[in-house]
Design a protein around this motif. Structure first.
Motif, PDB file in Angstrom:
ATOM      1  N   TYR A  32      -5.351  -2.574  12.349  1.00 25.02           N
ATOM      2  CA  TYR A  32      -3.981  -2.206  12.734  1.00 25.02           C
ATOM      3  C   TYR A  32      -3.672  -2.754  14.120  1.00 25.02           C
ATOM      4  O   TYR A  32      -4.550  -2.802  14.991  1.00 25.02           O
TER       5      TYR A  32
ATOM      6  N   GLN B  57       2.666   0.789   5.441  1.00 21.30           N
ATOM      7  CA  GLN B  57       2.693   1.122   4.036  1.00 21.30           C
ATOM      8  C   GLN B  57       4.100   0.843   3.515  1.00 21.30           C
ATOM      9  O   GLN B  57       5.022   0.694   4.305  1.00 21.30           O
TER      10      GLN B  57
ATOM     11  N   LEU C  86       1.127  10.149   1.639  1.00 20.34           N
ATOM     12  CA  LEU C  86       1.167  10.337   3.092  1.00 20.34           C
ATOM     13  C   LEU C  86       2.629  10.447   3.497  1.00 20.34           C
ATOM     14  O   LEU C  86       3.417   9.546   3.196  1.00 20.34           O
TER      15      LEU C  86
ATOM     16  N   GLU D  71      -5.638  -2.961   4.573  1.00 22.76           N
ATOM     17  CA  GLU D  71      -4.721  -2.195   5.432  1.00 22.76           C
ATOM     18  C   GLU D  71      -4.483  -2.994   6.703  1.00 22.76           C
ATOM     19  O   GLU D  71      -5.440  -3.351   7.399  1.00 22.76           O
TER      20      GLU D  71
ATOM     21  N   GLU E 180       0.384   5.299  -0.033  1.00 24.64           N
ATOM     22  CA  GLU E 180      -0.536   6.442   0.019  1.00 24.64           C
ATOM     23  C   GLU E 180       0.255   7.741  -0.151  1.00 24.64           C
ATOM     24  O   GLU E 180       1.454   7.802   0.160  1.00 24.64           O
TER      25      GLU E 180
ATOM     26  N   TRP F  30       1.257   0.041  14.350  1.00 27.79           N
ATOM     27  CA  TRP F  30       1.159   1.517  14.310  1.00 27.79           C
ATOM     28  C   TRP F  30       1.614   2.035  15.660  1.00 27.79           C
ATOM     29  O   TRP F  30       1.016   1.705  16.693  1.00 27.79           O
TER      30      TRP F  30
ATOM     31  N   TRP G 267      -3.078  14.334   6.025  1.00 26.23           N
ATOM     32  CA  TRP G 267      -1.724  13.970   6.445  1.00 26.23           C
ATOM     33  C   TRP G 267      -0.767  15.144   6.396  1.00 26.23           C
ATOM     34  O   TRP G 267      -0.110  15.386   5.390  1.00 26.23           O
TER      35      TRP G 267
ATOM     36  N   GLY H  46      -6.054   4.720   1.159  1.00 23.11           N
ATOM     37  CA  GLY H  46      -6.138   5.522   2.336  1.00 23.11           C
ATOM     38  C   GLY H  46      -7.089   6.737   2.260  1.00 23.11           C
ATOM     39  O   GLY H  46      -7.820   6.967   1.290  1.00 23.11           O
ATOM     40  N   CYS H  47      -7.053   7.450   3.349  1.00 26.34           N
ATOM     41  CA  CYS H  47      -7.914   8.625   3.468  1.00 26.34           C
ATOM     42  C   CYS H  47      -7.690   9.600   2.319  1.00 26.34           C
ATOM     43  O   CYS H  47      -8.617  10.277   1.872  1.00 26.34           O
TER      44      CYS H  47
ATOM     45  N   PHE I 298       0.850  -1.184   0.000  1.00 25.31           N
ATOM     46  CA  PHE I 298       0.000   0.000   0.000  1.00 25.31           C
ATOM     47  C   PHE I 298       0.889   1.237   0.000  1.00 25.31           C
ATOM     48  O   PHE I 298       1.808   1.336   0.821  1.00 25.31           O
TER      49      PHE I 298
ATOM     50  N   ASN J  30     -12.678   4.496   0.574  1.00 23.88           N
ATOM     51  CA  ASN J  30     -11.833   3.961   1.637  1.00 23.88           C
ATOM     52  C   ASN J  30     -12.421   4.374   2.984  1.00 23.88           C
ATOM     53  O   ASN J  30     -12.783   5.550   3.168  1.00 23.88           O
ATOM     54  N   GLU J  31     -12.514   3.441   3.887  1.00 16.84           N
ATOM     55  CA  GLU J  31     -13.033   3.720   5.234  1.00 16.84           C
ATOM     56  C   GLU J  31     -14.237   4.672   5.154  1.00 16.84           C
ATOM     57  O   GLU J  31     -14.250   5.764   5.735  1.00 16.84           O
TER      58      GLU J  31
ATOM     59  N   LEU K 233       4.346   3.974   8.620  1.00 19.31           N
ATOM     60  CA  LEU K 233       3.847   2.850   9.433  1.00 19.31           C
ATOM     61  C   LEU K 233       4.801   1.646   9.313  1.00 19.31           C
ATOM     62  O   LEU K 233       6.003   1.814   9.398  1.00 19.31           O
TER      63      LEU K 233
HETATM   64  O1  AHR Z   1      -2.613   3.940   6.572  1.00 23.53           O
HETATM   65  C1  AHR Z   1      -2.897   5.158   7.195  1.00 23.53           C
HETATM   66  C2  AHR Z   1      -4.378   5.459   7.263  1.00 23.53           C
HETATM   67  O2  AHR Z   1      -5.000   4.516   8.082  1.00 23.53           O
HETATM   68  C3  AHR Z   1      -5.139   5.370   5.966  1.00 23.53           C
HETATM   69  O3  AHR Z   1      -5.065   6.548   5.224  1.00 23.53           O
HETATM   70  C4  AHR Z   1      -6.534   5.120   6.420  1.00 23.53           C
HETATM   71  O4  AHR Z   1      -7.280   4.386   5.485  1.00 23.53           O
HETATM   72  C5  AHR Z   1      -6.372   4.387   7.738  1.00 23.53           C
HETATM   73  O5  AHR Z   1      -7.138   4.923   8.729  1.00 23.53           O
END
Ligand code: AHR
Length: 516
Positions: free
Chosen positions: A265, A369, A51, A320, A49, A324, A120, A94-95, A47, A196-197, A374
């Motif tokens: 996570y 990621q 970020l 995901e 992102e 973390w 982010w 991701g977000c 993954f 996503n989410e 992370l």
């Molecule tokens: O991986 C970091 C974030 O964790 C992602 O952007 C989101 O989908 C999750 O909450």
């Protein structure tokens, strides 16, 4: 562990033919079964992102960088990920995905609009890494792209146009635009996430609202390529939100969906995550308790899916997962940059064994990621690059990709702390296309060595080679001055006598065996 948790641990383990006993010599039997599922290589996915320093300053350093690059992407990262056999890469979030407008990332780089990364770090990005950059990167990696589309703040048309842009080979507005931007042939992207989410950063939707929206978006997703069917992934639950999965399974018609996602996570406490490198034995145990919840989450989400989809046509994908912790001191809190120790190797080894053993329903997973974010497999600093212990686990386990699962039976000793317990050992096994047998074993116990005796008589294997990842302390890690503190070593002393292979698993070790 209270009596209720003990009971659930027993039930879970019984479901996988594992039970718990306190002993340190463990007998393992492998059940070759022609009906056993294939372990999809996509379980070993990643993954990336937008970020922190995952894309910008990680993968992507720009064409003018002095760091050797291919169209702006670091060549050393490409080489390392190819070595690891990366099977797919999820992007752009991701977000971030639900804020991303793909048309801002195509065409002349100098004229692209900027975007502020609202989730982010609030940094302004220049959109210089866009669709062409990502899909060309996937070609260089020989990996399948998995694009997360924008449902939170995008439109149905924008989503449908993106698919036409990357997949249509004929004459159409988006295919013509792609050609104008220098790419004649489509990329044939198969994997598409619909948001996503959605319960959180993806729009704070209810499950039933999202299910309706999903149906609408999925209806207009056409496979323009005529060569590969689209694989549509519904934004899934977090952890044990079983209601989310149930509502989706109940309300989305089977002809509109290929997979439901799950995010989980390994975090001790969201308000006090703790350091990635400076952690106590208790925090280690708590992290492993959290990581082991994956077994329960998958079993229970899969049980719901079984009710609505007994034919097993819809996959569960964990797009995901990973450890973390608090960010490294002095780094931007929005960038999620953390070091990676033997604790992370334990999370990776155990979780991948869980995925392998659930190969029937779990067909894809994406570690969060890939670079600098992370539980990364690669960390970079300037021109330097290091491979983390997690990288080595993924590379060691690559032998399971697309191999046939061999169910395992064993009684695991307990790893006990604070009056609670976890299974100390996790094991999975497979047979590849060349009939080679591979067995991956993890001992998460931080003090006890466990000897494992594997009955290999029916496998026709008389000799094993192996590799081991282990270190002096759980807190050890690779850094830019000492990049090889933790690397896999050949495993010696694998005795095979009268059809029994015996291996010693030292505390916090990962071992992969190959039948010769
Ligand atoms: O991986 C970091 C974030 O964790 C992602 O952007 C989101 O989908 C999750 O909450």
């Amino acid at each position: 562990m209270n009596s209720l948790s003990k009971l659930s641990l027993f039930i879970l383990m019984a479901a996988h033919s594992i039970s718990v006993v306190a002993q340190s010599n463990v007998n393992v039997s492998l059940e070759l079964n022609a009906e056993a599922p294939q372990i999809s290589k996509h379980i070993y996915g990643h993954f990336a992102e937008h970020l922190g320093r995952c894309i910008y300053g990680g993968f992507y350093v720009g064409e003018d960088s002095e760091i050797p690059n291919l169209d702006g992407v670091r060549k050393d990262i490409i080489a390392a990920l190819r070595e690891m056999k990366i099977p797919n890469l999820r992007w752009p979030g991701g977000c971030f995905a639900d804020t991303y407008h793909w048309k801002d990332g195509i065409g002349d780089k100098a004229s692209r609009p900027t975007i502020v990364n609202q989730w982010w770090g609030g940094v302004t990005e220049d959109n210089s890494f866009g669709t062409h950059d990502f899909l060309n990167l996937c070609e260089a990696l020989d990996t399948e792209p998995y694009i997360s589309g924008n449902i939170g703040s995008g439109t149905v048309r924008e989503f449908a146009d993106w698919i036409q842009y990357v997949n249509h080979d004929g004459v159409s507005p988006m295919a013509d635009l792609r050609r104008e931007n220098g790419r004649e042939k489509p990329w044939d992207v198969r994997f598409w996430g619909l948001g996503n989410e959605a319960w959180g950063c993806g729009g704070h939707m209810t499950a039933s609202y999202y299910a309706n929206l999903y149906r609408q978006y999925a209806t207009y997703m056409t496979d323009w390529s005529n060569s590969s069917d689209l694989y549509r992934v519904a934004s899934g639950a977090s952890d044990g939100n079983y209601n989310w999965t149930e509502v989706l399974m109940k309300n989305i018609p089977k002809n509109l969906i290929e997979a439901v996602a799950l995010h989980s996570y390994s975090v001790i406490d969201w308000s006090n995550k703790g350091s990635a490198t400076d952690f106590s034995d208790t925090q280690y145990f708590q992290t492993m308790q959290r990581a082991y919840k994956m077994e329960e989450y998958i079993s229970k989400h899969a049980a719901i899916m079984d009710q609505y989809d007994p034919e097993n046509t819809i996959d569960l994908i964990v797009d995901e997962w990973g450890g973390w912790y608090d960010v490294e001191p002095g780094t931007n809190p929005g960038f999620l940059y953390q070091q990676n120790t033997m604790r992370d190797a334990m999370i990776a080894g155990m979780t991948l064994n869980i995925f392998n053993n659930h190969a029937e329903r779990v067909k894809m997973a994406n570690l969060a990621q890939t670079v600098n974010v992370l539980q990364a497999v690669i960390l970079t600093e300037g021109e330097k690059l290091i491979l983390t212990p997690t990288y080595h686990v993924l590379k060691m386990y690559a032998v399971h990709q697309d191999a046939q699962l061999i169910p395992v039976n064993f009684e695991t000793p307990l790893f006990e702390k604070m009056g609670e317990s976890l299974p100390a050992l996790s094991i999975s096994a497979s047979k590849d296309q060349n009939n080679q047998i591979h067995i991956s074993l993890v001992n998460i116990d931080d003090t006890e060595t466990h000897e494992v005796s594997i009955d290999v008589a029916q496998l026709g294997v008389n000799e094993f080679e192996g590799s081991i990842l282990v270190s002096k302390a759980l807190q050890d890690y690779n850094d830019f001055d000492n990049p090889e503190v933790i690397t896999p070593k050949p495993l010696k002393n694998i005795k095979v006598k009268k059809g029994i292979a015996t291996v010693e698993l030292p505390p916090f070790s990962v071992v992969v065996l190959e039948g010769k």
